[in-house]
Design a protein around this motif. Structure first.
Motif, PDB file in Angstrom:
ATOM      1  N   SER A  75       0.812  -1.219   0.000  1.00 32.35           N
ATOM      2  CA  SER A  75       0.000   0.000   0.000  1.00 32.35           C
ATOM      3  C   SER A  75       0.845   1.269   0.000  1.00 32.35           C
ATOM      4  O   SER A  75       0.373   2.319  -0.418  1.00 32.35           O
ATOM      5  CB  SER A  75      -0.932   0.008   1.207  1.00 32.35           C
ATOM      6  N   LYS A  76       2.084   1.206   0.464  1.00 33.95           N
ATOM      7  CA  LYS A  76       2.930   2.392   0.580  1.00 33.95           C
ATOM      8  C   LYS A  76       4.240   2.190  -0.178  1.00 33.95           C
ATOM      9  O   LYS A  76       4.761   1.090  -0.256  1.00 33.95           O
ATOM     10  CB  LYS A  76       3.268   2.662   2.047  1.00 33.95           C
ATOM     11  N   ALA A  77       4.756   3.292  -0.718  1.00 33.73           N
ATOM     12  CA  ALA A  77       6.071   3.250  -1.338  1.00 33.73           C
ATOM     13  C   ALA A  77       7.127   3.400  -0.246  1.00 33.73           C
ATOM     14  O   ALA A  77       6.940   4.155   0.708  1.00 33.73           O
ATOM     15  CB  ALA A  77       6.219   4.366  -2.363  1.00 33.73           C
ATOM     16  N   VAL A  78       8.220   2.676  -0.366  1.00 33.47           N
ATOM     17  CA  VAL A  78       9.298   2.735   0.608  1.00 33.47           C
ATOM     18  C   VAL A  78      10.371   3.669   0.066  1.00 33.47           C
ATOM     19  O   VAL A  78      10.852   3.488  -1.057  1.00 33.47           O
ATOM     20  CB  VAL A  78       9.886   1.322   0.857  1.00 33.47           C
ATOM     21  N   GLY A  92      27.529   2.859  -6.666  1.00 30.42           N
ATOM     22  CA  GLY A  92      27.261   1.479  -6.285  1.00 30.42           C
ATOM     23  C   GLY A  92      25.858   1.116  -6.709  1.00 30.42           C
ATOM     24  O   GLY A  92      25.349   1.617  -7.707  1.00 30.42           O
ATOM     25  N   SER A  93      25.203   0.259  -5.943  1.00 25.05           N
ATOM     26  CA  SER A  93      23.824  -0.106  -6.252  1.00 25.05           C
ATOM     27  C   SER A  93      23.088  -0.427  -4.959  1.00 25.05           C
ATOM     28  O   SER A  93      23.697  -0.605  -3.908  1.00 25.05           O
ATOM     29  CB  SER A  93      23.770  -1.300  -7.210  1.00 25.05           C
ATOM     30  N   VAL A  94      21.776  -0.501  -5.039  1.00 23.65           N
ATOM     31  CA  VAL A  94      20.945  -0.809  -3.884  1.00 23.65           C
ATOM     32  C   VAL A  94      21.021  -2.315  -3.626  1.00 23.65           C
ATOM     33  O   VAL A  94      20.853  -3.118  -4.544  1.00 23.65           O
ATOM     34  CB  VAL A  94      19.488  -0.364  -4.140  1.00 23.65           C
ATOM     35  N   THR A  95      21.282  -2.698  -2.379  1.00 24.93           N
ATOM     36  CA  THR A  95      21.404  -4.110  -2.022  1.00 24.93           C
ATOM     37  C   THR A  95      20.135  -4.606  -1.334  1.00 24.93           C
ATOM     38  O   THR A  95      19.265  -3.822  -0.962  1.00 24.93           O
ATOM     39  CB  THR A  95      22.598  -4.339  -1.076  1.00 24.93           C
ATOM     40  N   GLN A  96      20.079  -5.911  -1.137  1.00 25.27           N
ATOM     41  CA  GLN A  96      18.946  -6.512  -0.440  1.00 25.27           C
ATOM     42  C   GLN A  96      18.865  -6.011   0.997  1.00 25.27           C
ATOM     43  O   GLN A  96      17.784  -5.765   1.521  1.00 25.27           O
ATOM     44  CB  GLN A  96      19.080  -8.037  -0.454  1.00 25.27           C
ATOM     45  N   ALA A  97      20.022  -5.838   1.640  1.00 31.91           N
ATOM     46  CA  ALA A  97      20.048  -5.335   3.016  1.00 31.91           C
ATOM     47  C   ALA A  97      19.537  -3.898   3.070  1.00 31.91           C
ATOM     48  O   ALA A  97      18.836  -3.523   4.021  1.00 31.91           O
ATOM     49  CB  ALA A  97      21.467  -5.415   3.573  1.00 31.91           C
ATOM     50  N   ASP A  98      19.871  -3.083   2.059  1.00 36.53           N
ATOM     51  CA  ASP A  98      19.367  -1.707   2.007  1.00 36.53           C
ATOM     52  C   ASP A  98      17.843  -1.695   1.963  1.00 36.53           C
ATOM     53  O   ASP A  98      17.198  -0.896   2.641  1.00 36.53           O
ATOM     54  CB  ASP A  98      19.914  -0.971   0.780  1.00 36.53           C
ATOM     55  N   VAL A  99      17.267  -2.574   1.149  1.00 38.00           N
ATOM     56  CA  VAL A  99      15.811  -2.639   1.023  1.00 38.00           C
ATOM     57  C   VAL A  99      15.194  -3.089   2.350  1.00 38.00           C
ATOM     58  O   VAL A  99      14.221  -2.492   2.819  1.00 38.00           O
ATOM     59  CB  VAL A  99      15.390  -3.585  -0.123  1.00 38.00           C
ATOM     60  N   ALA A 100      15.757  -4.111   2.973  1.00 40.13           N
ATOM     61  CA  ALA A 100      15.230  -4.602   4.249  1.00 40.13           C
ATOM     62  C   ALA A 100      15.304  -3.518   5.324  1.00 40.13           C
ATOM     63  O   ALA A 100      14.350  -3.333   6.099  1.00 40.13           O
ATOM     64  CB  ALA A 100      15.991  -5.848   4.690  1.00 40.13           C
ATOM     65  N   ASN A 101      16.408  -2.772   5.366  1.00 35.93           N
ATOM     66  CA  ASN A 101      16.552  -1.698   6.349  1.00 35.93           C
ATOM     67  C   ASN A 101      15.576  -0.556   6.073  1.00 35.93           C
ATOM     68  O   ASN A 101      15.045   0.048   7.003  1.00 35.93           O
ATOM     69  CB  ASN A 101      17.988  -1.177   6.371  1.00 35.93           C
ATOM     70  N   ALA A 102      15.334  -0.238   4.805  1.00 34.40           N
ATOM     71  CA  ALA A 102      14.385   0.827   4.446  1.00 34.40           C
ATOM     72  C   ALA A 102      12.963   0.447   4.842  1.00 34.40           C
ATOM     73  O   ALA A 102      12.200   1.287   5.315  1.00 34.40           O
ATOM     74  CB  ALA A 102      14.464   1.126   2.950  1.00 34.40           C
ATOM     75  N   LYS A 104      12.144  -1.558   7.294  1.00 38.76           N
ATOM     76  CA  LYS A 104      12.098  -1.467   8.756  1.00 38.76           C
ATOM     77  C   LYS A 104      12.042  -0.010   9.212  1.00 38.76           C
ATOM     78  O   LYS A 104      11.273   0.338  10.102  1.00 38.76           O
ATOM     79  CB  LYS A 104      13.327  -2.151   9.354  1.00 38.76           C
ATOM     80  N   ALA A 105      12.833   0.858   8.572  1.00 36.98           N
ATOM     81  CA  ALA A 105      12.852   2.279   8.930  1.00 36.98           C
ATOM     82  C   ALA A 105      11.513   2.951   8.634  1.00 36.98           C
ATOM     83  O   ALA A 105      11.122   3.897   9.322  1.00 36.98           O
ATOM     84  CB  ALA A 105      13.972   2.996   8.188  1.00 36.98           C
ATOM     85  N   ALA A 106      10.798   2.477   7.608  1.00 36.99           N
ATOM     86  CA  ALA A 106       9.494   3.043   7.269  1.00 36.99           C
ATOM     87  C   ALA A 106       8.405   2.575   8.230  1.00 36.99           C
ATOM     88  O   ALA A 106       7.258   3.019   8.132  1.00 36.99           O
ATOM     89  CB  ALA A 106       9.126   2.675   5.833  1.00 36.99           C
ATOM     90  N   GLY A 107       8.750   1.668   9.147  1.00 34.25           N
ATOM     91  CA  GLY A 107       7.784   1.179  10.120  1.00 34.25           C
ATOM     92  C   GLY A 107       6.811   0.165   9.550  1.00 34.25           C
ATOM     93  O   GLY A 107       5.727  -0.020  10.065  1.00 34.25           O
ATOM     94  N   LEU A 108       7.229  -0.524   8.474  1.00 34.49           N
ATOM     95  CA  LEU A 108       6.342  -1.486   7.820  1.00 34.49           C
ATOM     96  C   LEU A 108       6.608  -2.926   8.239  1.00 34.49           C
ATOM     97  O   LEU A 108       6.034  -3.845   7.694  1.00 34.49           O
ATOM     98  CB  LEU A 108       6.476  -1.354   6.297  1.00 34.49           C
TER      99      LEU A 108
END
Length: 150
Positions: A75-78, A92-102, A104-108
């Motif tokens: 429902s929401k964009a991260v 560089g590039s966006v990693t899987q860990a970056d996505v997981a942390n984002a 979590k940081a978005a409170g999702l």
């Protein structure tokens, strides 16, 4: 053919704790050196039990909970802030860990980075998609807003 115990999830092969048979070269040249698997042995059955127990503790047990998390994620964009050059190309590039942390940081919710799949490397700012496997039968497609850091 080599019999192996997977220590990490391998797409198209199985999850952590699964015992699989693969071609000898695939095992010897990729899976074992990358740390995705160990050689199977009779004593390895205890290791399989501990790997499966750890996998189960991280898993979302309830199907309804997984579907609810999927609906929340979709429902929401991260938003993800990264260093970028003038033309919008990332350093560089966006990693899987970056996505997981984002996420979590978005409170999702808390997402395991091993469950994140990025279809093609994200190397520019803008809107991109990533897939999260919440359970074997529940997959969420999230929208990533990649923004350059000021």
């Amino acid at each position: 053919m080599s019999k192996l115990i997977l220590t990490n999830e391998v797409a198209g092969l199985g999850g952590a704790g699964d015992v699989v048979e693969v071609a000898g070269g695939y095992a010897r040249n990729y899976l074992i050196p990358q740390g995705f698997a160990v050689a199977w042995s009779r004593g390895g059955e205890k290791q399989v039990a501990s790997i499966r127990a750890a996998r189960e503790s991280r898993a979302i047990h309830d199907h309804e909970e997984a579907v609810s998390l999927k609906n929340t994620l979709e429902s929401k964009a991260v938003s993800l802030t990264v260093k970028a050059g003038r033309e919008g190309r990332l350093f560089g590039s966006v990693t899987q860990a970056d996505v997981a942390n984002a996420v979590k940081a978005a409170g999702l919710g808390d997402v395991d980075k091993r469950k994140v799949h990025i279809p093609s490397a994200i190397k520019s700012v803008g809107e991109h998609e990533a897939t999260l496997r919440l359970r074997d039968d529940v997959t969420a497609v999230i929208t990533l807003q990649v923004v350059a850091a000021k």
